[in-house]
Design an enzyme around this catalytic site. Structure first.
Site, PDB file in Angstrom:
ATOM      1  N   ARG A 113       0.808  -1.285  -0.048  1.00 49.39           N
ATOM      2  CA  ARG A 113      -0.210  -0.186   0.028  1.00 49.39           C
ATOM      3  C   ARG A 113       0.897   1.334   0.177  1.00 49.39           C
ATOM      4  O   ARG A 113       0.569   2.130  -0.605  1.00 49.39           O
ATOM      5  CB  ARG A 113      -0.953  -0.033   1.095  1.00 49.39           C
ATOM      6  CG  ARG A 113      -2.108  -0.971   0.938  1.00 49.39           C
ATOM      7  CD  ARG A 113      -3.266  -0.866   2.460  1.00 49.39           C
ATOM      8  NE  ARG A 113      -3.810   0.427   2.286  1.00 49.39           N
ATOM      9  CZ  ARG A 113      -4.416   1.076   3.292  1.00 49.39           C
ATOM     10  NH1 ARG A 113      -4.405   0.349   4.468  1.00 49.39           N
ATOM     11  NH2 ARG A 113      -4.994   2.269   3.230  1.00 49.39           N
ATOM     12  N   CYS A 153      -1.008   6.774   8.913  1.00 47.07           N
ATOM     13  CA  CYS A 153      -1.136   5.421   8.360  1.00 47.07           C
ATOM     14  C   CYS A 153      -2.315   5.682   7.224  1.00 47.07           C
ATOM     15  O   CYS A 153      -2.254   6.653   6.274  1.00 47.07           O
ATOM     16  CB  CYS A 153      -1.691   4.487   9.434  1.00 47.07           C
ATOM     17  SG  CYS A 153      -3.084   5.118  10.351  1.00 47.07           S
TER      18      CYS A 153
END
Length: 290
Positions: free
Chosen positions: A189, A248
């Site tokens: 990611r 995040c």
């Protein structure tokens, strides 16, 4: 004695035996199935635990009460403190937070309690499995409604946690002497090879990658302070720990990295709570891949 970082299952058991002022919060959650955390709580929980749901209690439902944008916006400090009061938590209590997902979600509440000025909060190291391993008392089924407290833990002038805004991050972008971004998402990611949750793939330019799962051993407990220190020193490569801003996808799994740095003796870094989900919502903000 109060606990401000981690607490072991045995230490929690001792606090319960001594009848210390204490509240235990179950933060179990499943991003793919948002109602599953409630179901897990009803099936099995530490006896006496209070439910703290990521969506309902630890994020703002009303944008007018949110501090930031993104998938899990922080509620305003006053709003969060009102919820704590409703569930009976007060300033004289020790808070213990846990989940059953390797501390993926409960450290969010640990950070939020610091943010409203409450230092006596600790993460149950190893979560529910560690509690079950020592045969600690558990419960199941619905919970009786809490009695509201009259002594909220909110201290308007006391900030025990640092919050970075999207403006802060953008202002100091690529200024490594002032800001070191650490992204807690999985490597694929981070590199932008896939993005299952947000509309844009990639990362904030200049960010370093440390998946939050790297903080734990095979038993689900945090690694030793010495090991965490060595790993963060290697990642930072001489950058000052005081410049670190953790993020995040939505400001949740960044918090285990933040706690791990504190366990490593590197101080309490800042959290960019909006994280990638807020950053990528504006096409004018730069995106990096690879």
């Amino acid at each position: 004695m109060s606990y401000s970082t981690l607490i072991s299952a045995a230490e929690l058991q001792s606090l319960l035996r001594e009848r210390k002022p204490l509240m235990i919060f179950d933060c179990s959650f499943d991003l793919a199935q948002p109602t599953e955390g409630d179901a897990q709580f009803e099936r099995l929980r530490i006896a006496g635990a209070v439910r703290a749901d990521l969506n309902r209690h630890l994020s703002a439902q009303d944008p007018a009460q949110a501090v930031n944008a993104g998938r899990h916006p922080l509620p305003q400090r006053e709003v969060f403190a009102q919820w704590l009061t409703r569930v009976g938590f007060h300033a004289g209590m020790q808070a213990v937070v846990y989940d059953r997902q390797s501390s993926s979600f409960c450290v969010r509440l640990w950070w939020m309690l610091k943010w409203v000025g409450h230092e006596a909060v600790a993460v149950l190291d190893g979560g529910l499995p560690a509690w079950q391993a020592i045969q600690g008392p558990v419960a199941s089924g619905p919970v009786v409604a809490a009695t509201p407290s009259g002594n909220p833990p909110f201290q308007p002038g006391k900030l025990l946690a640092r919050l970075a805004t999207v403006e802060d991050v953008r202002t100091h972008l690529n200024q490594s002497s002032l800001q070191t971004l650490i992204d807690a998402r999985a490597p694929a990611r981070f590199r932008g090879e896939l993005e299952p949750l947000d509309p844009v793939a990639g990362h904030i330019p200049g960010a370093l990658n440390r998946p939050y799962s790297d903080n734990f051993g095979p038993d689900g407990r945090f690694k030793s302070p010495a090991q965490l220190r060595a790993e963060f020193d290697a990642l930072l490569g001489g950058r000052r720990p005081a410049t670190v801003v953790h993020h995040c996808g939505s400001g949740v799994t960044a918090t285990p990295n933040l706690l791990a740095m504190e366990l490593a003796g590197l101080g309490r870094a800042a959290l960019y709570a909006g994280s990638w989900s807020e950053w990528c919502s504006d096409p004018a903000r730069p995106v990096a891949k690879g």
